[in-house]
Motif scaffolding. Sequence first.
Motif, short mmCIF file in Angstrom:
data_model
loop_
_atom_site.label_atom_id
_atom_site.label_comp_id
_atom_site.label_asym_id
_atom_site.label_seq_id
_atom_site.Cartn_x
_atom_site.Cartn_y
_atom_site.Cartn_z
N TYR A 245 0.61 -36.26 -32.81
CA TYR A 245 1.40 -35.34 -31.97
C TYR A 245 0.94 -35.41 -30.51
O TYR A 245 1.76 -35.41 -29.59
N VAL B 186 -12.66 -17.30 -27.39
CA VAL B 186 -11.54 -17.22 -26.45
C VAL B 186 -11.76 -18.01 -25.16
O VAL B 186 -10.81 -18.36 -24.47
N GLY B 187 -13.01 -18.31 -24.84
CA GLY B 187 -13.28 -19.05 -23.62
C GLY B 187 -13.17 -20.56 -23.81
O GLY B 187 -13.22 -21.31 -22.84
N ASN B 188 -13.02 -21.00 -25.05
CA ASN B 188 -13.02 -22.42 -25.36
C ASN B 188 -11.59 -22.95 -25.42
O ASN B 188 -10.69 -22.26 -25.89
N TRP C 286 -9.71 -22.59 -29.12
CA TRP C 286 -10.02 -21.15 -29.26
C TRP C 286 -10.30 -20.75 -30.71
O TRP C 286 -10.81 -19.67 -30.97
N ALA D 7 -6.12 -15.29 -24.37
CA ALA D 7 -7.31 -14.56 -24.79
C ALA D 7 -6.98 -13.13 -25.15
O ALA D 7 -6.21 -12.47 -24.45
N PRO D 8 -7.52 -12.63 -26.26
CA PRO D 8 -7.28 -11.23 -26.60
C PRO D 8 -8.07 -10.32 -25.65
O PRO D 8 -8.96 -10.78 -24.94
N GLN E 170 -9.06 -16.01 -17.82
CA GLN E 170 -8.77 -16.69 -19.08
C GLN E 170 -7.28 -16.64 -19.37
O GLN E 170 -6.68 -17.62 -19.77
N GLN F 153 4.98 -24.67 -25.60
CA GLN F 153 3.74 -24.16 -25.07
C GLN F 153 3.85 -22.78 -24.47
O GLN F 153 2.86 -22.18 -24.08
N ARG G 124 -9.10 -34.35 -21.79
CA ARG G 124 -8.79 -32.92 -21.91
C ARG G 124 -7.35 -32.67 -22.36
O ARG G 124 -7.08 -31.79 -23.17
N LYS H 108 -2.85 -27.47 -29.60
CA LYS H 108 -1.48 -26.94 -29.69
C LYS H 108 -0.87 -27.25 -31.06
O LYS H 108 -0.24 -26.40 -31.69
N TYR H 109 -1.06 -28.48 -31.53
CA TYR H 109 -0.51 -28.86 -32.84
C TYR H 109 -1.09 -27.99 -33.96
O TYR H 109 -0.36 -27.53 -34.85
N GLU I 146 -2.38 -25.04 -33.65
CA GLU I 146 -1.78 -23.71 -33.48
C GLU I 146 -0.43 -23.65 -34.18
O GLU I 146 -0.14 -22.71 -34.93
N LEU I 147 0.41 -24.65 -33.92
CA LEU I 147 1.76 -24.64 -34.48
C LEU I 147 1.73 -24.82 -35.99
O LEU I 147 2.49 -24.17 -36.71
N LYS J 289 -6.13 -30.73 -25.66
CA LYS J 289 -5.30 -29.54 -25.52
C LYS J 289 -4.05 -29.64 -26.39
O LYS J 289 -3.65 -28.67 -27.05
N LYS J 290 -3.47 -30.82 -26.43
CA LYS J 290 -2.27 -31.00 -27.27
C LYS J 290 -2.63 -30.97 -28.75
O LYS J 290 -1.83 -30.52 -29.58
N GLY K 77 -4.67 -22.25 -36.25
CA GLY K 77 -6.12 -22.35 -36.37
C GLY K 77 -6.57 -22.81 -37.74
O GLY K 77 -5.77 -23.29 -38.56
N ILE L 111 7.87 -24.54 -34.33
CA ILE L 111 7.32 -25.22 -35.51
C ILE L 111 8.34 -26.20 -36.08
O ILE L 111 8.02 -27.33 -36.42
N LEU M 168 7.80 -31.86 -34.26
CA LEU M 168 7.64 -33.29 -34.55
C LEU M 168 8.97 -34.05 -34.50
O LEU M 168 9.05 -35.21 -34.90
N ARG N 282 -6.77 -17.63 -42.66
CA ARG N 282 -5.65 -18.59 -42.72
C ARG N 282 -5.18 -18.80 -44.16
O ARG N 282 -5.15 -19.94 -44.65
N LYS O 221 -19.37 -13.37 -23.33
CA LYS O 221 -18.34 -14.31 -22.94
C LYS O 221 -17.06 -13.60 -22.53
O LYS O 221 -16.44 -13.92 -21.54
N GLN P 143 -2.91 -35.92 -37.86
CA GLN P 143 -1.56 -35.54 -37.44
C GLN P 143 -1.56 -34.93 -36.04
O GLN P 143 -0.65 -35.14 -35.24
#
Lengths: 436, 436
Positions: A161, A114-116, A119, B61-62, B42, B55, A283, A291-292, A294-295, A287-288, A299, B187, B191, B274, B34, A157
Amino acid sequence: MGRLSSIFSLRHLLVLSLAANASLILRVVYESDKSSLNPVNQRSDALMAGDDATQKTHFSAPSPPPSVAGAAEDRVINLDHGDPTMYETFWQKMGDKSTIVIPGWQSMSYFSDVGNLCWFLEPEFGKEIVRLHKIVGNAVTEDRYIVVGTGSTQLFQAVLYAVSPHDAAEPMSVVSAAPYYSSYPAITDCLKSGLYTWAGDAREFNKDGPFIELVTSPNNPDGHTRDSVVNRTGGILVHDLAYYWPQYTAISAPADHGIMLFTVSKSTGHAGMRIGWALVKDREVAKKMVKYIELSSIGVSKDSQLRAARVLKVLSDSCESPSNETQPFFNSVYHIMAERWRLLREAVKHSGLFSLPEFSPAYCRFLNQSFENQPAFAWLKCEEPIEDCEEFLRSKKILTRSGRQFGVGPQYVRISLLDRDENFSLFVKRLSNIHL
Amino acid sequence: MGRLSSIFSLRHLLVLSLAANASLILRVVYESDKSSLNPVNQRSDALMAGDDATQKTHFSAPSPPPSVAGAAEDRVINLDHGDPTMYETFWQKMGDKSTIVIPGWQSMSYFSDVGNLCWFLEPEFGKEIVRLHKIVGNAVTEDRYIVVGTGSTQLFQAVLYAVSPHDAAEPMSVVSAAPYYSSYPAITDCLKSGLYTWAGDAREFNKDGPFIELVTSPNNPDGHTRDSVVNRTGGILVHDLAYYWPQYTAISAPADHGIMLFTVSKSTGHAGMRIGWALVKDREVAKKMVKYIELSSIGVSKDSQLRAARVLKVLSDSCESPSNETQPFFNSVYHIMAERWRLLREAVKHSGLFSLPEFSPAYCRFLNQSFENQPAFAWLKCEEPIEDCEEFLRSKKILTRSGRQFGVGPQYVRISLLDRDENFSLFVKRLSNIHL
């Protein structure tokens, strides 16, 4: 600790082991049965799978295990895709060092760290990525964000994005010098994205405005070491370094680019894990990309990340402290690739109908020796009067991927050199004996 | 067999077990360290993660493990996302039955089942999917193609790709009745696809031509059982049945739709795998979905599929042959959900500031009893004069997802009820004591 130990009593583990053995045996029997049914018909089905451009790369059935496939001379050898089953032998030799055990209650959460910024990156896997790059010296990891993906395909991909402007009037051009990886156009255009669009061969690209150039080095399909070819500003470079490992090419210096993609499929041979990683300088781009991912899949499989961490660890250990039983990983597979290229060049010479790319030797700082690229694929050219090399080889029951799919002509084909020993041997033997 | 056995000698397995134990302990210590750093910061970082629409759903973070999080009354409780950590307890109780062991040389190929239309589906996983649906009676599996995906999120995209015409003049509309799952719009539009576009609330949809309607039943976020709402032809229905399991709702009949999506995240609680699956009636749709997953990730993690197969097997075994030690899975988690809803309704009543959806009882053919839906999320409404429920609860250090993200107003929030016991208890206690 008491409870953990009791969960894994010796007896329980033995039961587990037996169950695993039984299931593996059943699996081998089951898959052999199926594969032996009719590989030629399976291939036909795959070939008929579709009629649009993207479907030309539809996955076809791999060659069955030779032991169940009938007479060698009649057998179809499928070298269309780069299934890295060659690597199984090394990992079998490593025995249980690379085995992982995952209890049912582990890794249930979506979150890994969670700190990364990323994530869903398993910390252990991130650590082993950095360690391996440091040992091999093939990429700079300092001041980089690591983004894990479901193979480098998903990361590609994610990059598109991340780097395309989301408010532009028209989609950003994506280019790569031909011959380029056959899946780039299909992946880029499959959803008709308004963010980016495939614009073909980077050498012929002359449109104004920003663009993305994919630099695959060593290149898939032709194995050449590459640099960017579009000689002007405004371009974002994406370095696909799936093959920048010492079994394929000399490691001359740590790669130091803004966006670099790697995958376990072609480094350790674990294609079934679907695990890749990106090293990203900026960065906001990282981050984007997160995000991609995630969407698109919330993960990346934790199980495969944990397994990949283990495999990279065993691999790095083999390089740092080689044992009497096993060579260091890269030395071992370097020698296999060198031998395969020697046999391939001999077969091509014997046949007289084909030609292969030539490479200049370069000094490898990891293996401390000079050698020529020995790519994962053979980029084979059929000499005249053969016009369609893929069709010609298919008539000899060797399935390959046509040069057309890589942005060049039908006189070329790409042939995987990462299949199991038996298939590779049969392939060079058959190639060697092809005459007009 | 001799070689397999020697790989897994008792002593080796013990070493493996100890290594696994050690790494788990290190992991717990590491992650606790952490998480305890500063969960509030966080969260702030996550909230600042971006400013575009997609976004807003950035993962935050949980909540940290309560034991390391300081005084309970000061602690932020993050119930924004549906992380199903509640399920850990059941799988811990099941002990080593659900543990898997994967040797380093297994599952290296891209291919799982070359004779199957979905060539990357592990046969064992496919078998367990069919078995589980038959036991629970929640979906028809006869004459269906199974397509596995990297979570049902990837399958959702595969469906959009598969059912949209690729030569249409404009993108196909995608709709769902509000309140709809907050990730659908992001989602669908991330794109800017030319194939499909988000068109909002299905109840207000009045455009001519073909469309895709997403029917989530029971619904995320509000837990209601749903049918299609667009009352005209030309629509393609996609049934997201992630929550059609007996812990959340009465199983009245096997679902029998053309395209049905399921996921392990919300059925067994293994979000980190996943893994999702689709049951698809039409061969061409299934084939195109497979094509999309080929293009976007060249298949799905084999490791997670093997683990999912094991977990489903243990789950089905627990239903078919319950032991003295453990209740059948669904009975066990049904009771947890029933108790959580009882406590939640008590807390809401005690506070007086909120309201919850009401559900009618229905007869469940699996559990042989009548009960009301007891969804994975609470769809909580703040009563007047509170205008922004998410903001209000955030001031009480309860992080939730605003109704705005589900296509309705800020007086609603979605709250996950699948967190670990400690967090759930703290949440209902805090909610109960909120007064103006």
